[in-house]
Each structure stands twice: as structure tokens, then as C-alpha cells.
Design a protein around this motif. Sequence first.
Motif, PDB file in Angstrom:
ATOM      1  N   LEU A 295      -4.084  63.294  82.400  1.00 54.71           N
ATOM      2  CA  LEU A 295      -3.965  63.010  83.973  1.00 54.71           C
ATOM      3  C   LEU A 295      -5.066  62.434  84.478  1.00 54.71           C
ATOM      4  CD1 LEU A 295      -3.551  67.002  84.487  1.00 54.71           C
ATOM      5  CD2 LEU A 295      -1.618  65.355  84.104  1.00 54.71           C
TER       6      LEU A 295
ATOM      7  N   TYR B 127       2.995  63.224  92.809  1.00 54.82           N
ATOM      8  CA  TYR B 127       2.268  63.577  91.673  1.00 54.82           C
ATOM      9  C   TYR B 127       2.952  65.096  91.137  1.00 54.82           C
ATOM     10  CZ  TYR B 127      -1.502  65.592  88.623  1.00 54.82           C
ATOM     11  OH  TYR B 127      -2.385  66.254  87.808  1.00 54.82           O
TER      12      TYR B 127
ATOM     13  N   CYS C  44       4.350  65.614  87.253  1.00 54.67           N
ATOM     14  CA  CYS C  44       3.936  66.710  86.797  1.00 54.67           C
ATOM     15  C   CYS C  44       5.089  67.381  85.818  1.00 54.67           C
ATOM     16  CB  CYS C  44       3.112  67.745  87.411  1.00 54.67           C
ATOM     17  SG  CYS C  44       1.203  67.131  87.506  1.00 54.67           S
TER      18      CYS C  44
ATOM     19  N   THR D  74      -2.716  67.544  94.239  1.00 59.36           N
ATOM     20  CA  THR D  74      -2.764  67.422  92.776  1.00 59.36           C
ATOM     21  C   THR D  74      -3.111  68.919  92.202  1.00 59.36           C
ATOM     22  OG1 THR D  74      -5.041  67.187  92.820  1.00 59.36           O
ATOM     23  CG2 THR D  74      -3.568  65.305  92.284  1.00 59.36           C
TER      24      THR D  74
ATOM     25  N   THR E 188      -0.917  70.505  89.046  1.00 64.78           N
ATOM     26  CA  THR E 188      -1.618  70.539  87.747  1.00 64.78           C
ATOM     27  C   THR E 188      -1.630  71.902  87.214  1.00 64.78           C
ATOM     28  OG1 THR E 188      -3.071  68.851  88.420  1.00 64.78           O
ATOM     29  CG2 THR E 188      -3.868  70.089  86.550  1.00 64.78           C
TER      30      THR E 188
ATOM     31  N   TRP F 112      -7.940  65.912  82.034  1.00 64.97           N
ATOM     32  CA  TRP F 112      -8.037  65.649  83.193  1.00 64.97           C
ATOM     33  C   TRP F 112      -9.168  65.169  83.832  1.00 64.97           C
ATOM     34  CZ3 TRP F 112     -11.260  66.423  87.440  1.00 64.97           C
ATOM     35  CH2 TRP F 112     -10.945  66.451  88.499  1.00 64.97           C
TER      36      TRP F 112
END
Lengths: 500, 316, 229
Positions: free
Chosen positions: A79, A324, A328, A371, A375, A395
Amino acid sequence: MAEGGKFDHLGLMNIQADTRRHFLGWGAGGLGAFFLNSTMAGAAPAGENAPLDFTRDPATPLSVLPPQFAAKVKRVIYLHMGGAPSQLELFDYKPVLARFHGHDCPESFVKGKRLAFIQGIPKLLGPMFPFHRAGKSGTWISDRLPHLEKSIDDLCVIKSMKTDQFNHAPAQLLVHTGDPRTGHASLGSWVTYGLGSENQNLPGFIVLISNGGTTANAGKPLWGSGFLPSVYQGVACRSAGEPVLYLDNPKSVSRAERRKVLDAVDEINQQTYRTFGNPETVTRIAQYEMAFRMQLEASDAMDIHREPAAVLERYGAEPGKTSYANNCLVARRLAERGVRYIQLYHWGWDSHGTPVDKGLNVGLVGRCRETDQPTAALLADLKARGLLEDTLVIWGGEFGRTPMWENRGGQEMEFIGRDHHPNCFSLWLAGGGIKRGISYGETDEMGYEIARNPVEVRDLHATILYLLGFDYRRLNYPYQGLDQKLTGVKPARIVSEILA
Amino acid sequence: MEDRAGLSGRLSAAAYFGCVALLTLAGAGLAMLARPAFAHGVLRTLGLETAPQAQSRSFYATRVAPLLETRCVSCHGARREKASLRLDSFAALLLGGKHGPVIRPGDVRNSELYIRISLPASDERAMPPSGKPPLTEDEKTVIRLWIADGASGALQTIAGAPPPVAEVKIPQDDPAAAQKQRAALAQSVRRLQARFPGTILYESRSSANLEVNASLLGSAFGDAELLALLPLQARITRLDLSGTAVTDTSAPVLAGMPALRSLRIGGSRMTQVTIAALRQARALKSLTIGSGQAGHGALAPLLEKHIAIYGGDDAP
Amino acid sequence: MRPDPQTHAQTHVRVWDLPVRLFHWSIVFLLCLSWFSADQGYMRVHLVSGLTLLALLLFRIAWGLVGSTTARFRNFLHSPRRVAEYLKGLAGGDKIFYAGHNPAGGLMVVALIAVLLAQVATGLFANDGVRFSGPLALLVSEDVSTRLTGIHGLIFDLILLLVWCHVVAVGFYLLVKGDNLIWPMVTGKKHRSYLPAELNIVFTRLYIALLLLAVSAGIAAWVMIQGDL
């Protein structure tokens, strides 16, 4: 798979071995060397840098190969937060810096240094958001990532990453290809070259981008194959609409008709191969075949409509849009389907303070909101499906941000921002083989330099390759007279302290 | 004829060589005074002195010596003795070099070694010299604490010392050994790989263990197919049956796999029955199930065996 | 009482030519300089001193082939048996004189030249592991260079030993035998009573020495340039 003509495997390997470099080498050495060379052709180079053999049937260039030694992880999800997220607002808590907020920064911070935009003597900028210790591990984190915080005990936060690049494109290239200049193979390409991909109906290396158009500062070379065969390059997919442009057949062409076209193209390519013997031709045939298979499977893999509403809500995903969160969720689906390397890019973290959506107090807040939840959802989802134990999730950005308040052109700014700072940045890892719930490395009390345990980008690469089951020195490829490695020519160190 | 230019042989040969001998000894004595390292070397060769030794489990041996070995001995050891200083043994370290001892036990500030490694990298006298990476903070701390605690060869632990860093050892390749270990099942492996392409793979290039990913075949893989894998069961360490057509009939087969460490059965047709049977699995460490496959009751015995369970009712 | 020049001319005979004398004392000076500069870390001085030594050694070897009678190797190099006989005779109190180097001295000359040459040669490839290396160090691998550096260190001890033997020997002649070898190496002249009755010393022209020195210096300079390339 098309019933292509059989090809001369041995002849192909001979051709592959006879590179121009070999020919020139023999010629230069004269007849004696020629003789010696051919009699010693069987002698393999021994030693710690002896390259491993990655020969494959060129018709299946992404076929799976076993790692060098037992791997801890089988796949990687990277990421990347493009633009360089501010570590001082997210993971690196600097209370002393807070006390000096607004003071002129020490001269040593700027004297003789190359800075991207700061001029003169800027003011120091304390952390903009409150920090606290989270989870059982007590890892420091700011209040900007409330969802990620719930998974804090699964993370290994490295606060002492360092790079020597202070601008985006070369820094991103360094992080993803091991060299600040273009032309080198990306991490995903190395991984798919070394291990292949479990699912032969999907690309082994998929790239998903959000919040910034289709390319990054450094562009497509970030997921390019460099000097590795082009079949190992990353495929940038879209999470809304067609996953890969032009993958689907045009409206009037049925799948059966497409098959007939491909058969014809195959035959012509086979003919070309028999005439010229270029192994890339065989790979090209394989790519057409994969594209054909992908038509079915890619659309299915990328289609998040099929996910239950509860899942969509957990990620904050909205099917049909590019986000995003969607990426994911797609990443998890791809991981389940055996894709080897999944790269996500989310742009807009470059918090200089100009313009408003780049300010720490505005832009960064927005990026975090975009995010944080996805995440965390991705991590939790992987864990629940038993995938986290053999996936490596990374990340991070490409460099850090200065403890100084950016004063572009020497002027004070309306919005609050920090300049580029290569000396230290934060990055976290989670998944198989990584120690859970720890912090590694420290910066000094002003957040300017690393105080303990610096980790170079190449050290991170060496560690990633180790987790995947490779000695970073032996995953190499001969090019331009050098056995090229992801980590480059300088020795790298596997960060043993973060390994479980 | 006498030559006024000379001292016409006043000394006898014996007297002369006697003087020469004395002068030689005096010279050696001066050299010993000027170079302590040389002095100790001479005394030890003559057996007049024993070189101090450090115990093998001491802090010196486990923390200081390896550090010096990697960072210093290339220039201060058997190969090269810069400034007549050797750092490759406890005795040599205490002895010092051309300019005297580099360690003053208990006195860090006056220990030349510590002074040199603490200098900024730009300083000409800094050690390691320019071009070589300086010691990390932790390494300097180790040396500082050791000197401060008396530069002992016996002390085993020192309070406040940073924990040692274990370097990663990359496993050595032994393709010949791997070939040998694979030989027994090699033919069966090849046959089954041909039958189920892309699903059976060796764990690594140097291993004879196998990983099977039947999920790629989906519902085309069922109980009969699993039975076909039986010849390989001694070596199968990972088995992914997610989304396959395998049913509870295969429960005893799975429970009987001696080397199976990781099993995934989510989305297959297996139920609590299989999970109950897995209680007997010898090597199982990790199990991934799908939603609705088992309740907490069925999983409890496995959890007691410290098997990691993933998936289940928490997962969507 | 100062000797009357005319009498001096009758009693003292010229034995050593200028090049040999200059060579000898230059070596003494350069050895000390090399030792001091290495010890104190003045490596540039050490380099120049070593290269000068190289030039002088090359010169001496050439001069030993075409120089004056007393300079030529064939006139003072004797078989080991000769040397042993001479030493026995010396111990027994024989009074046999030589113009130029006696057999033992000849051996010392060759030993010293050989060892000094070896020292210079190893020095060319040596490195101090940090900043400085000899002009030819890059022509060999680091491992070889380090080993040669070690040998360079060992040969130094050997040189010290030989020099001490040489000084002791010269002292023996001076203090026990009454034969001063030092002053003649400065002035070139020796008293007749310490010379054999039959003397036939031919002195080669100085310009040949200059020519040979120029060539030797050229070679040394060429070696130095290799280091800058």
C-alpha cells in the motif's frame, strides 16, 4: 491453451544462453578463450552470489517456481501512500518538537543541506494532532487513524526508514525498483520472476491506483519490468468499469470468434518463432492466451458488486467508483485468487501546505479518512480468512517530512505543511514472518535524524525477499555486464529484529 | 705503520663483542619501553608473563569480541596491525598499540578506543576511518558499558546493555541433499503434477516437502482426487482445499496426514465432522474454515491444541 | 697535526669513487627518512623517499656492472668458501687487506641491496588499509596487496637486523682491527698500510654515472606515474 505447435525446448535454451555478450566475450578472448569457454561452459559459478535458475517453459512464463528456502509469505500487498505521508502526524511522536513549535529551526537543520522547497530559516512545526499509546503493545499513533489503531497489535512500525532521495519520482523509483533512475525492474516484477503466480488466469502483478489519475510521479516504470522479460511487468487495473482497458471483446465479437482470431494469430507467431527463434515471441503467444483467459476471470475478480453489503460497508467501498476502499477490497479478492503481488497507490499525501488540499490540517486529514478504514478492513479481512499468516502487507511512502514548517520561497504560509525529508520516515509491515505489535527504530527528539537502527530501502527489500524465501544476493539477472539485484550493488542487511 | 685516522685496535675482540651484546640488549630494552605491546610479547614468549584470557561466556566474548571482529579486526588483527594495535584477542585488546593501551578499565573517558569510535565521522582520527561505516549507537554503548564495568574477561552480563542483534542466517542450499530426499516420491510427484497441473509444488528448492493448492481446481477436485494424493501424504505440509468438492468422507484421510501443518477447507463441502476428526491430526498448526462450517463447540478441542483457527462465523 | 698534503697524497690512495660514496650515505639518509616518515604517518614523504631509494638501488646495480674497479660486483663477490676462509683468517689475526670491499663486506653489500630492493618492491604494492597505497597497489588484488604490506613490515625488521650487523662489523674493524672503514667511505682515500701491495684501480668516468643515474631516475619516475594513473 491453444494447441500451438511444439517447439524445440533444447534449441530455445541454447539460444537463450547465447547472448550477444557471450559472443563478444569469446571474440575478444581469441581462439584460446573460445576453446576454454566452450569446454568450461558446464562449470556453474559457485559462491554466495551464484544466480538461481529461473528457466521456465516460455509458454508459461508465470508458472510457479518454488522459493530458494522455506518462505514465510506467499504474496505481497504493498500500500504505497504517494507524496510521502507525514510521519510526524501519524506514527512518530515527538513531544520535544512540540515544545519548540513556532521557534526558528536550528541552523544545523538547514545549513549546507539541499531542501526541496524550504528557504532561509523556517520555523519548527510540532505535531499537528494528538498522539497516544494504542493496543496491548502500546505503540504510539496519532488520532488520525482510529480504524487502523484497532489492528495496531498486528503491525510492526519502522520509524527509522531512510532514503537518499528527496524528490518524488526518484524516491518512488528507489522504493519500488531499488534504484532512483528508470530502467530497473520493480519489486513486483522480481517477485513474479522468482516465484511466478499461482493463478495462471490472472496477471501475477496487479497495480491499483486511486486519487490521482492513472500514473504516479514516476509513472509506469514504478511497476515496469526494467531489464527483466516484459511479461513480469505490473498490470494496472481499474477498479471501476473494465478492469483492464480493451480486455473485453468489442460488442459484435463473440468469445468463440475471438478464439478463432487468437488461433490464427498463434499460428503466425509460431511461424515467426520457427524463423527467428526469439523466445519473446513465445511469451507473446502466452500473453495473448492469458488475456483470453483473463476476460473471464479478471472481470470476476475485480467485480466487488458480488460482495455482501456488510463487507462493502466495512471497507467503505462503493461499487462503480474508483476509490482506495474499492481497491483494498479488490486486493483481498485478488489475494484469495492467487495473485502474487498486489500494489496499491493512493496519491495526495504531499503535505507541503500549498494548496489547501495539501495542507496538514486539510489534505492529510482527507487522505487519512480515505485510507484508514479500508486499510484496517483489509487487514482484518485477511486475518479472518487465514490469509494474513502468509501475506506480507506493507504501508508507506517514499520519504518523510521535515520537522520544519515549510516556508515556500521564504514566506510564511496560510496552510500548514512540511517539506520533503529523506533522513527518516515511517513505514509499517504486517503479516507472515513479521513480529507483531512492535516499533523498530527511533528518530532523535526533534524528528530530524535517525537515532537508532536505521533501515535503508535496500535493507527493507532484502527483508521482503527473505520473507518470500530468497537470498537477495541470488535473485539476480545478468544485464549490462552486472548481475543486477533489486538491492543494487551496496550490501544490504536483513532486518532480523523485526522477524518473528 | 700506524694510521692516525684510526684507534689502532685498542679493544680485544671479546671486549668488543661483549659491548655489542650489551648494547643490543639495551636497545631491546629501550624498544620494550617504547612499545609496550612489543614488551609484553617478548615477556610472554620468554614465559615470564601469561596473557590474560577471557572466559567463553563472558560479556566480552559474547558481545564485545564479535563486534570488534566485524568492525575492527580487518585492520587491527593478524592480517594488518595498524598502529601496532591488535584487537583480535582479549590480551591484545588490553595490551594496546604503538601509543600505549587503548582501554583503561573503569575509565571510559580516557580510553583511547572509546574516544576514537565516538568522534564524529568527519574527524580525521575517527575510527573506523572515513569510508567505513561508523559504529551504531548500540555498538558504542556495548563498548562503553564494558569498559566502565572494568573491561572484565569474566563478567557475564552488564546491566543496561542493549539486547544482542541476531543476524539472519540464510539457509544453505544443498540441492544434492534435496534431490536425495525427494527421490523416494519423485515419480509419484511427477505423475500427480501432470494429472493436477499447477497444484503440487515443493515447499522450496532445498526441501522435499510439498504444498498442494487444490483450490485452483475448484469443484473439479473431490474426494477421489484427494485419495489420489495419498502416496504423497508423508510430505504434504500445506493443503488448500478451499472451494473444492471434498466432503466429510475425506476426514480420516486429512486427520491421518502426518506432516500436514496448514489446512484450508473454507467453501468446501466439509462440515463439523471433519473438524472433529482433525483433533487427531498430528502436526496441524493452522486451520482456515468458511462461514457456517463449524460452531465454537467444534473448534474448542482444536483451540486447546493451540491450533490457529481462521475464518468461521466472524468472516463474511 | 694536519697531514702535509703532499705527504698525504703519497700515503693515501684513492679507493672509492664518488658515485659509490654518495650512494652509501644517501642510502643511510633515505633509510632513516623512510623509517621516520612511515612511523609518523608522512606517507607522501615515505613514497618519495622509497622511490628515490629505488632509483639509487637500480643505479648501484648498473654501476656495479660498469663502474670503477672497487664498485664492480665481480671484484668483491666471492664464493661462500672464500668468505668462510676470510672470516677464519680474520679471527686468527691474519692481516690480509683488500682494496674495496672484503669478502664479508661484499656479502653484506649484496644482502643489503637485495633486501632493500625487496623492501622497495613490496612497498610499491602496499596499502595502509585506509587512505594511502603504493603506486602499483591497484595492479594486484587487495588480498595480495595486504600480504605484501605484511611482508614489507617483516623486511623492515630484517633491514634493522642487517644494519645492526653492518654497524657492528664496521665497529669491529675500527675498534678491534684498527682499520677505519668509515672515513674512506667519506673521502674515498685509504692509507697505504691498509691496502694490498698490488693495486690496480680504474675509475670509470663520472658522466657514465650521471647517465645511469638519469635512466634509473627515469624508471623510478615512471613507476611513480603509474600510481597517478
